[in-house]
Each structure stands twice: as C-alpha cells, then as structure tokens.
Enzyme design. Structure first.
Site, mmCIF file in Angstrom:
data_model
loop_
_atom_site.group_PDB
_atom_site.id
_atom_site.type_symbol
_atom_site.label_atom_id
_atom_site.label_comp_id
_atom_site.label_asym_id
_atom_site.label_seq_id
_atom_site.Cartn_x
_atom_site.Cartn_y
_atom_site.Cartn_z
ATOM 1 N N TYR A 180 0.527 -1.033 0.192
ATOM 2 C CA TYR A 180 -0.417 -0.080 -0.077
ATOM 3 C C TYR A 180 1.064 1.188 0.426
ATOM 4 O O TYR A 180 1.527 1.801 1.224
ATOM 5 C CB TYR A 180 -0.503 0.363 1.244
ATOM 6 C CG TYR A 180 -1.731 -1.200 1.528
ATOM 7 C CD1 TYR A 180 -2.345 -1.760 0.660
ATOM 8 C CD2 TYR A 180 -2.264 -1.187 2.898
ATOM 9 C CE1 TYR A 180 -2.724 -2.731 0.362
ATOM 10 C CE2 TYR A 180 -2.618 -2.991 2.576
ATOM 11 C CZ TYR A 180 -3.362 -3.522 1.543
ATOM 12 O OH TYR A 180 -4.478 -4.336 1.990
ATOM 13 N N HIS A 216 -0.063 -12.004 0.920
ATOM 14 C CA HIS A 216 -0.851 -10.997 0.582
ATOM 15 C C HIS A 216 -1.670 -11.942 -0.341
ATOM 16 O O HIS A 216 -2.725 -11.969 -0.208
ATOM 17 C CB HIS A 216 -0.691 -9.717 0.549
ATOM 18 C CG HIS A 216 -1.383 -8.993 0.148
ATOM 19 N ND1 HIS A 216 -0.800 -7.099 -0.098
ATOM 20 C CD2 HIS A 216 -2.671 -9.329 0.130
ATOM 21 C CE1 HIS A 216 -1.821 -6.646 0.121
ATOM 22 N NE2 HIS A 216 -2.764 -7.313 0.084
ATOM 23 N N SER A 268 -12.498 -5.611 2.208
ATOM 24 C CA SER A 268 -13.716 -4.982 1.811
ATOM 25 C C SER A 268 -15.288 -5.105 2.044
ATOM 26 O O SER A 268 -16.439 -5.593 1.225
ATOM 27 C CB SER A 268 -13.461 -4.910 0.451
ATOM 28 O OG SER A 268 -12.484 -4.400 -0.040
ATOM 29 N N PRO A 269 -16.190 -5.083 3.722
ATOM 30 C CA PRO A 269 -17.304 -5.632 3.810
ATOM 31 C C PRO A 269 -18.227 -4.712 3.492
ATOM 32 O O PRO A 269 -19.446 -4.997 3.121
ATOM 33 C CB PRO A 269 -16.708 -5.451 5.606
ATOM 34 C CG PRO A 269 -15.920 -4.757 5.427
ATOM 35 C CD PRO A 269 -15.117 -4.368 4.361
ATOM 36 N N LEU A 270 -17.915 -3.666 2.724
ATOM 37 C CA LEU A 270 -18.534 -2.854 2.324
ATOM 38 C C LEU A 270 -18.932 -3.046 0.936
ATOM 39 O O LEU A 270 -19.246 -1.814 0.407
ATOM 40 C CB LEU A 270 -18.157 -1.133 2.818
ATOM 41 C CG LEU A 270 -18.208 -1.101 4.257
ATOM 42 C CD1 LEU A 270 -18.470 0.393 4.645
ATOM 43 C CD2 LEU A 270 -20.402 -1.133 4.726
ATOM 44 N N GLY A 271 -18.329 -4.046 0.388
ATOM 45 C CA GLY A 271 -18.472 -3.813 -1.029
ATOM 46 C C GLY A 271 -17.349 -2.696 -2.076
ATOM 47 O O GLY A 271 -18.220 -2.279 -3.458
ATOM 48 N N ARG A 272 -16.436 -2.539 -1.190
ATOM 49 C CA ARG A 272 -15.544 -1.402 -1.877
ATOM 50 C C ARG A 272 -15.790 -0.204 -2.146
ATOM 51 O O ARG A 272 -16.033 0.791 -2.542
ATOM 52 C CB ARG A 272 -14.715 -1.739 -3.276
ATOM 53 C CG ARG A 272 -13.979 -3.288 -3.065
ATOM 54 C CD ARG A 272 -12.939 -3.108 -4.749
ATOM 55 N NE ARG A 272 -11.938 -4.010 -4.203
ATOM 56 C CZ ARG A 272 -10.901 -4.479 -3.978
ATOM 57 N NH1 ARG A 272 -10.438 -3.311 -3.400
ATOM 58 N NH2 ARG A 272 -10.407 -5.436 -4.267
ATOM 59 N N GLY A 273 -17.227 0.249 -1.101
ATOM 60 C CA GLY A 273 -17.450 1.852 -1.075
ATOM 61 C C GLY A 273 -18.887 1.286 -1.934
ATOM 62 O O GLY A 273 -20.049 2.472 -1.411
ATOM 63 N N PHE A 274 -19.738 0.457 -2.710
ATOM 64 C CA PHE A 274 -20.155 0.076 -3.614
ATOM 65 C C PHE A 274 -21.944 -0.357 -2.474
ATOM 66 O O PHE A 274 -22.512 0.804 -2.203
ATOM 67 C CB PHE A 274 -20.202 -0.797 -4.490
ATOM 68 C CG PHE A 274 -21.224 -0.538 -6.144
ATOM 69 C CD1 PHE A 274 -20.914 0.325 -6.546
ATOM 70 C CD2 PHE A 274 -22.218 -0.262 -5.793
ATOM 71 C CE1 PHE A 274 -21.520 0.089 -7.966
ATOM 72 C CE2 PHE A 274 -23.718 -0.792 -6.857
ATOM 73 C CZ PHE A 274 -22.922 -0.196 -8.047
#
Length: 329
Positions: free
Chosen positions: A56, A125, A204-210
């Site tokens: 990152y 990773h 990404s539990p928020l679907g990468r923000g989607f």
C-alpha cells in the site's frame, strides 16, 4: 467494543477492525493528518485491530500507521502483509513472491517502517504459484521463532492451500473479500477456516464502498480512483449492481440504519469467527461503522437479505481478469 478471539492464538481483537489501505492510495485524495486522527480515534473507540501491507503506497501506508502504532503499541494488534511485488517506478505492475529469502527481507523492512519490534499477524498477501506454500510458510514460521512475528495468516488462499499451510505452522487468520456481494468463499474457504479454528478476516465488507450507496453513477468515482477499472463498477455491471444496492438502501432506511451499517451487521451476523475490517480515512465514517456492532439481525431478516442480494446476483468479477487468477490460490 465487542471482542472476538483471533484464531489459534492468545489474542483477542475488536469485532470490527480498521483497514488502512485507502489512507495512502487507491481511493482518491489522501490526507495524512486526517488519517492519523482517524487511527487515533479508532484506538480511542476500542478498535485494536489495524490492517496494512507493504504494497500500500507502496510502503507509505506502513510508515503512516507506524506513526500511531509505535506510540500506542500496547493497544494495537497490528497486521501487515508481504507477497505482492510492485516496481516503485511502475506501480501499476504487479508480481508475486513467496520465496523464503523474500519473506524474511520483507518482514525486516516492514518492522523498520512500522517502528516496532514484532508484527502481531503477518500475512502472505497472495499465494505465489511458483513457490510451494510449504516453503513460504516455513520461512514465516522461522520469523515466529526469531520473535519478529507472533502469528501467521494468508490472504485469498484456497481451502486446499490453507490446509497445507496449516500443516506446516498454525494459521491464525485468512483474509478474503467477503460481503453481501462477494460470497464465493462460503462454499469451501469459510468451512475450512472453521474446521481449523482460523479467523476469517473480511476485507471490503462494504463492497469497496458500493454497498454504502454513495455511488449512484460511474462518474461519482474520482478520476484517480482504482475502482474505475473494477469490472463491478463499469458499464452494464454498474447498472445491475446499483439496482441491488438501492433495494438494500431502502431496506436499511426502513430499519432506521445506514446501508453501510446494514452491510457490516450482515458480516458480523455470519459468526464469531469472522471479523470485518472496513476501510476509511474519515472519523465520521469510522464512528458510523462502529455502531454496526450493536445491530442484531434476526434469522428472518437475514433470510430476507439473502432474497434481496443472493449469492449469484452481483454482476462482474472482483478484479480484472489478470488479477482474478491469483485469488484463492
């Protein structure tokens, strides 16, 4: 803050962790001062599980997180990763390495950037297809013996690879994308983790923000946002996926919660062995996410969410084709 045990370890971690990737790269503009405030607020609020990686930035995120961790070391379970190789001159290019000498060099470099003596949880990773997992985990095990690492993890590994790795040294955590719209690991990976006593860390539990509902059209993404190249955010896939998000948003609003809180509550409801690590660089979103810990979903509500967003509903792959072959390695 509720706590959950970290698999095959003596540690307990907050039921929600904090993914730090976006503080340094990928999701538009960054602000180190704001990110440091968010990191300190997370610790103040009881989050003790911070997730970073050498890739990152590259390297910048470990340095940023280290500014906070080294000052509050006793309050933090710090997880970092090695294995994705990026050329600083051409950061868009990716390579993979699990070679023992590379593992050990990466660990030393991460320790220096973080400014600490020991990494609590050290992940591979991505699985290197050219290096047997036994050799990679053997080198990681050496780091435990040397006191540089406490516990080991894998990211995006198949059930078979997890089994082979665990036979060399106990694996404490497996990290994978997991959310209402990314459920492919339910068939084999999650059952294998439960069988072996391994924690599933859901990135990404928020679907990468989607799944937050903040994106209503492709143009809402910043010009330098990597999601512009994500299949799920492009063309007809975007239109199909936003229709599901709109249904979830209406469901959440009817219950008096935000779409992001609904998405996190759903992951938390999948069991004590699963810990989501939503990423954010803003205090306001951090605090909103934390409220999801107290949201309980009934069996009937979970069944309704399965109907609204079934496993096969999402359109598009998680990554571009070139990267997909390195998932579940």
């Amino acid at each position: 803050m509720q706590k959950r045990p970290l698999g095959n370890s003596s540690l307990t971690i907050s039921a929600i962790g904090l993914g730090c990737m976006g503080m340094s790269e990928f999701y538009g503009a960054t602000n180190d001062a704001e990110s440091i405030l968010t990191l300190n607020t997370a610790l103040d609020e009881g989050i003790n599980f911070l997730d970073t990686a050498d890739v990152y930035g590259p390297f910048k995120n470990e340095e940023l997180v280290g500014k906070v961790v080294r000052k509050r070391r006793d309050e933090v379970v710090i997880a970092t990763k090695f294995g994705i190789v990026r050329d600083p001159n051409e950061p868009a290019k990716r390579g993979f390495s699990g070679r023992p000498e590379y593992v050990k060099a990466c660990c030393d470099a991460s320790l220096k950037r973080l400014g600490i003596d020991t990494i609590d949880l050290y992940y591979q990773h991505r699985v290197d297809p050219t290096t047997p997992i036994e050799e990679t985990v053997g080198a990681m095990s050496d780091l435990v013996k040397e006191g540089k690492v406490r516990y080991l993890g894998l990211s995006e590994a198949s059930a078979q690879t997890i089994q082979r790795a665990h036979a060399v040294h106990p694996i404490s955590a497996v990290q994978s994308e997991y959310s209402l719209w990314s459920r492919d690991i339910e068939e084999a990976v999650i059952p294998k983790c439960k069988e072996l006593g391994i924690t599933l860390v859901a990135y990404s539990p928020l679907g990468r923000g989607f799944l937050t509902g903040q994106f209503q059209k492709y143009e809402d993404l910043a010009p330098d946002d990597f999601r512009r190249n994500s299949p799920r955010f492009m063309g007809e896939n975007f239109d199909k996926n936003i229709a599901i998000v709109q249904l979830l948003t209406r469901w959440a609003e009817a219950r008096g919660i935000t779409p992001s809180q609904l998405a996190l509550a759903w992951v938390l409801a999948q069991g004590e062995t699963i810990v989501p690590i939503p990423g954010t660089k803003r205090v306001s979103y951090l605090k909103q996410n934390l409220e999801a810990v107290d949201i309980m979903l009934s069996k009937e509500e979970l069944a309704e969410l399965d109907r609204i967003s079934p496993k096969e509903a999402v359109a598009g792959t998680r990554y571009v084709e070139a990267m997909m072959k390195f998932l579940n390695g």
